[in-house]
Motif scaffolding. Structure first.
Motif, mmCIF file in Angstrom:
data_model
loop_
_atom_site.group_PDB
_atom_site.id
_atom_site.type_symbol
_atom_site.label_atom_id
_atom_site.label_comp_id
_atom_site.label_asym_id
_atom_site.label_seq_id
_atom_site.Cartn_x
_atom_site.Cartn_y
_atom_site.Cartn_z
ATOM 1 N N TYR A 70 0.829 -1.204 0.000
ATOM 2 C CA TYR A 70 0.000 0.000 0.000
ATOM 3 C C TYR A 70 0.863 1.253 0.000
ATOM 4 O O TYR A 70 2.041 1.227 0.367
ATOM 5 C CB TYR A 70 -0.971 0.023 1.181
ATOM 6 C CG TYR A 70 -0.417 -0.528 2.472
ATOM 7 C CD1 TYR A 70 0.402 0.226 3.299
ATOM 8 C CD2 TYR A 70 -0.721 -1.833 2.868
ATOM 9 C CE1 TYR A 70 0.913 -0.294 4.480
ATOM 10 C CE2 TYR A 70 -0.214 -2.365 4.044
ATOM 11 C CZ TYR A 70 0.592 -1.590 4.849
ATOM 12 O OH TYR A 70 1.108 -2.109 6.012
ATOM 13 N N GLU A 129 -3.916 5.931 3.948
ATOM 14 C CA GLU A 129 -4.692 5.744 2.730
ATOM 15 C C GLU A 129 -5.350 4.369 2.691
ATOM 16 O O GLU A 129 -6.494 4.223 2.254
ATOM 17 C CB GLU A 129 -3.812 5.953 1.507
ATOM 18 C CG GLU A 129 -3.405 7.403 1.274
ATOM 19 C CD GLU A 129 -2.479 7.542 0.077
ATOM 20 O OE1 GLU A 129 -2.825 7.037 -1.007
ATOM 21 O OE2 GLU A 129 -1.406 8.152 0.222
ATOM 22 N N GLU A 130 -4.618 3.348 3.136
ATOM 23 C CA GLU A 130 -5.167 1.995 3.139
ATOM 24 C C GLU A 130 -6.322 1.887 4.133
ATOM 25 O O GLU A 130 -7.377 1.328 3.819
ATOM 26 C CB GLU A 130 -4.068 0.978 3.471
ATOM 27 C CG GLU A 130 -4.543 -0.460 3.567
ATOM 28 C CD GLU A 130 -5.083 -1.053 2.263
ATOM 29 O OE1 GLU A 130 -5.649 -2.156 2.319
ATOM 30 O OE2 GLU A 130 -4.947 -0.422 1.200
ATOM 31 N N THR A 188 -8.233 4.315 5.299
ATOM 32 C CA THR A 188 -9.354 5.120 4.813
ATOM 33 C C THR A 188 -10.109 4.383 3.708
ATOM 34 O O THR A 188 -11.346 4.381 3.667
ATOM 35 C CB THR A 188 -8.840 6.476 4.284
ATOM 36 O OG1 THR A 188 -8.170 7.172 5.346
ATOM 37 C CG2 THR A 188 -9.980 7.325 3.780
ATOM 38 N N TYR A 189 -9.359 3.740 2.821
ATOM 39 C CA TYR A 189 -9.973 2.962 1.739
ATOM 40 C C TYR A 189 -10.808 1.817 2.319
ATOM 41 O O TYR A 189 -11.960 1.597 1.899
ATOM 42 C CB TYR A 189 -8.880 2.421 0.827
ATOM 43 C CG TYR A 189 -9.365 1.412 -0.188
ATOM 44 C CD1 TYR A 189 -10.001 1.823 -1.360
ATOM 45 C CD2 TYR A 189 -9.195 0.041 0.023
ATOM 46 C CE1 TYR A 189 -10.452 0.898 -2.292
ATOM 47 C CE2 TYR A 189 -9.639 -0.889 -0.901
ATOM 48 C CZ TYR A 189 -10.267 -0.462 -2.049
ATOM 49 O OH TYR A 189 -10.715 -1.379 -2.961
ATOM 50 N N LYS A 208 -14.166 2.719 3.995
ATOM 51 C CA LYS A 208 -15.248 2.948 3.032
ATOM 52 C C LYS A 208 -15.720 1.643 2.407
ATOM 53 O O LYS A 208 -16.932 1.376 2.340
ATOM 54 C CB LYS A 208 -14.766 3.910 1.942
ATOM 55 C CG LYS A 208 -15.810 4.169 0.861
ATOM 56 C CD LYS A 208 -15.249 5.100 -0.224
ATOM 57 C CE LYS A 208 -16.271 5.302 -1.340
ATOM 58 N NZ LYS A 208 -15.729 6.164 -2.437
ATOM 59 N N GLU A 209 -14.776 0.811 1.940
ATOM 60 C CA GLU A 209 -15.130 -0.371 1.162
ATOM 61 C C GLU A 209 -15.676 -1.514 2.017
ATOM 62 O O GLU A 209 -16.600 -2.209 1.611
ATOM 63 C CB GLU A 209 -13.916 -0.862 0.366
ATOM 64 C CG GLU A 209 -13.424 0.123 -0.679
ATOM 65 C CD GLU A 209 -14.448 0.398 -1.749
ATOM 66 O OE1 GLU A 209 -15.110 -0.573 -2.201
ATOM 67 O OE2 GLU A 209 -14.605 1.572 -2.142
ATOM 68 N N GLU A 231 -14.165 8.706 6.460
ATOM 69 C CA GLU A 231 -12.818 8.925 7.007
ATOM 70 C C GLU A 231 -12.883 9.686 8.325
ATOM 71 O O GLU A 231 -12.189 9.348 9.284
ATOM 72 C CB GLU A 231 -11.972 9.707 5.997
ATOM 73 C CG GLU A 231 -10.571 10.030 6.513
ATOM 74 C CD GLU A 231 -9.739 10.770 5.477
ATOM 75 O OE1 GLU A 231 -8.626 11.209 5.835
ATOM 76 O OE2 GLU A 231 -10.195 10.907 4.318
#
Length: 309
Positions: free
Chosen positions: A195, A200-201, A203-204, A207-208, A214
């Motif tokens: 990553y 960033e990982e 936060t991703y 969501k997913e 976030e």
């Protein structure tokens, strides 16, 4: 007015308390050590027979157990060292994935062993047989790998050539390690599906996987991490470390990766100015590139090493 403010403060306090509860729960789920290897994803279940054949080889091949901080149970780190049957002065150090351990990298160990490498497979902090209560997603582990590199040089001599290799969290660990002052014996790096940053990982995945925003979750998780592990998530980045990298590096990533999205591979690739190659395995999911076509994987790795190692 005072009554209105009081009415408003009650739901706000409830929201804040709920956010803190959720964030603490998420931190424990994501960062707290577990003493087992979670079941692999559904799309990789079809490789189970091959995987366990590699594990069987891993346990039967001649090997040694190495330690860092051996006599300090709170800091002890453990690794398996597999000496080459025909030593030619090269060692690969392999970094495993999230909630994995050194055994889960048996397929890569066998591949490199058959290419003539000595193989060193550490268990990261809070994984396998190594000490630690919390997973640090590679940031603190990178310092341990510096010590494993020095242990390898001490054992095998100053002329040893070292390759660093990792997959998933291990790939990110190698990327984070790339920005450190590496010994000259380290000649090249390979990062498979790492990553671009922990923040960033997270936060991703918020969501997913959890359908959460976030804010305020990531800042709260980051603050908990600062209290437990000493750093905010936004303070560390594979990309920032890669900017300092001077070693040739091969990035590998599955084109259908939905766990570490493929755009992170491009971000990492662009971040470094060192000699570099990027291989997107079009139909592979997360950490599936080897399993999708082992022969093609070894061929691509061999080609990279022939050029840069």
């Amino acid at each position: 007015m005072e009554k209105s403010l009081l009415k408003l403060s009650v739901p706000l306090a409830a929201v804040a308390g709920g956010a803190l509860y959720v964030s603490n729960k998420l931190f424990n789920v994501a960062f707290k050590r577990v003493n087992y290897v979670p079941e692999t994803s559904a799309e990789k279940q079809k490789y189970a027979d091959q995987y366990y054949a590699y594990v069987d080889w891993f346990h039967k091949v001649t090997h040694e157990t190495w330690y860092l901080n051996e006599h300090d149970p709170a800091k002890r780190l453990v690794a398996t060292y597999i000496p080459s049957a025909n030593p030619v002065g090269k060692t690969v150090i392999i970094s495993h994935g999230y909630k994995g351990n050194r055994e889960t990298m048996a397929n890569y160990a066998k591949m490199f062993y058959e290419m003539g490498f000595n193989v060193l497979l550490p268990d990261d902090r809070a994984h396998g047989d190594s000490a630690g209560d919390y997973i640090n997603f590679g940031w603190l582990d990178r310092l341990d790998y510096l010590n494993w590199i020095n242990r390898t040089i001490s054992n095998n001599g100053e002329q040893e050539k070292i390759l660093l290799f990792g997959v998933s969290m291990g790939g990110a660990t190698i990327e984070m390690l790339s920005g450190e002052n590496l010994p000259t014996q380290v000649k090249a790096l390979i990062a498979d599906c790492g990553y671009s940053s922990i923040k960033e990982e997270l936060t991703y995945l918020l969501k997913e996987q959890y359908h959460l925003p976030e804010y305020p979750v990531e800042p709260l998780v980051s603050t908990i991490n600062k209290q437990r592990l000493g750093y905010y998530l936004g303070d560390v980045s594979s990309k920032e470390q890669l900017k300092k990298n001077r070693r040739p590096i091969l990035f590998i990533h599955g084109g259908k990766d939905t766990y570490v999205p493929v755009h992170m591979a491009y971000e990492n690739y662009r971040a470094t100015k060192a000699p570099k190659q990027l291989w997107i395995v079009k139909n592979a999911t997360h950490a599936e590139s080897f399993w999708y076509n082992p022969e093609a994987y070894q061929k691509r790795v061999s080609s990279f090493l022939k050029t840069y190692f």
